[in-house]
Design an enzyme around this catalytic site. Structure first.
Site, PDB file in Angstrom:
ATOM      1  N   CYS A 111       0.853  -1.190   0.000  1.00  0.00           N
ATOM      2  CA  CYS A 111       0.000   0.000   0.000  1.00  0.00           C
ATOM      3  C   CYS A 111       0.888   1.239   0.000  1.00  0.00           C
ATOM      4  CB  CYS A 111      -0.874  -0.026   1.256  1.00  0.00           C
ATOM      5  SG  CYS A 111      -1.973   1.390   1.404  1.00  0.00           S
ATOM      6  N   HIS A 155      -9.319  -3.799  -1.501  1.00  0.00           N
ATOM      7  CA  HIS A 155      -8.282  -3.063  -0.768  1.00  0.00           C
ATOM      8  C   HIS A 155      -8.612  -1.568  -0.764  1.00  0.00           C
ATOM      9  CE1 HIS A 155      -3.806  -2.240   0.100  1.00  0.00           C
ATOM     10  NE2 HIS A 155      -4.325  -1.048  -0.141  1.00  0.00           N
ATOM     11  N   GLU A 156      -8.955  -1.031  -1.943  1.00  0.00           N
ATOM     12  CA  GLU A 156      -9.216   0.417  -2.034  1.00  0.00           C
ATOM     13  C   GLU A 156     -10.505   0.792  -1.301  1.00  0.00           C
ATOM     14  OE1 GLU A 156      -6.767   2.047  -2.827  1.00  0.00           O
ATOM     15  OE2 GLU A 156      -5.677   0.453  -3.855  1.00  0.00           O
ATOM     16  N   HIS A 159     -10.088   1.291   2.341  1.00  0.00           N
ATOM     17  CA  HIS A 159      -9.541   2.594   2.750  1.00  0.00           C
ATOM     18  C   HIS A 159     -10.656   3.576   3.122  1.00  0.00           C
ATOM     19  CE1 HIS A 159      -5.203   2.438   2.246  1.00  0.00           C
ATOM     20  NE2 HIS A 159      -5.294   1.921   1.034  1.00  0.00           N
TER      21      HIS A 159
END
Ligand code: CO
Length: 181
Positions: A111, A155-156, A159
């Site tokens: 990341c 994953h994004e 966030h």
């Protein structure tokens, strides 16, 4: 607006844990500019020369909170299994369905906001359906992603809830899973 590594906030800064808010549509000029710049960062970061010239780090995705803006916007540029490039610049991305089956990357994840390596398998759904507004095509889209693209989207989107990949290191391992090569 041009983003570089100087724009990225790291996991030693509490802002990275912020909850991102829905973005108003149609996007404001400011939000459009930021989302295009996020997409440009990711796209250019996959070119070695541009990386060095423009102070970028190789990436396949970025979320707005990584440049300190707590708004639900992400950009993703990944190679699909068939060699084509999949790319999106999404506002308000939301996972609307997911597979029961799980997958992971063999060497764990990385990341832009996590300078230190945290090796270990991160289990993700191996298929997700994501709804959002895509700035690149100026459309509301429903994306059906599998494998690597599905992992990157998860994953994004994590966030946006202040979640970093290594938070999943202690998740229980699924009984069965595939590994993305
Ligand atoms: Co990340």
């Amino acid at each position: 607006m041009v983003l570089s590594n100087d724009s990225i906030i790291h996991d030693d800064q509490p802002e990275i844990r912020s909850l991102s808010a829905d973005v108003e549509l149609p996007l404001s000029e400011e939000d459009r500019e930021l989302l295009f710049a996020m997409h440009r960062y990711v796209k250019d970061s996959q070119d070695e020369e541009l990386c060095e010239k423009n102070n970028l780090s190789p990436a396949v995705g970025i979320a707005a909170i990584q440049v300190g803006v707590p708004k639900k916007m992400i950009a993703v540029v990944v190679d699909a299994d068939d060699g084509t490039t999949l790319e999106w610049a999404l506002a308000n991305p939301k996972i609307i369905s997911r597979s029961k089956t799980m997958t992971c990357l063999p060497d764990g994840e990385g990341c832009l906001s996590v300078p230190e390596a945290h090796p270990g398998k991160i289990f993700r759904y191996d298929r997700v359906k994501v709804r959002g507004y895509d700035l690149l095509t100026d459309r509301n889209v429903v994306i059906q992603a599998t494998g690597y693209a599905a992992i990157v989207l998860q994953h994004e989107i994590d966030h946006l809830s202040g979640i970093l990949y290594y938070d999943h290191l202690n998740d229980p391992a699924p009984a069965a899973y595939t590994v993305v090569e």
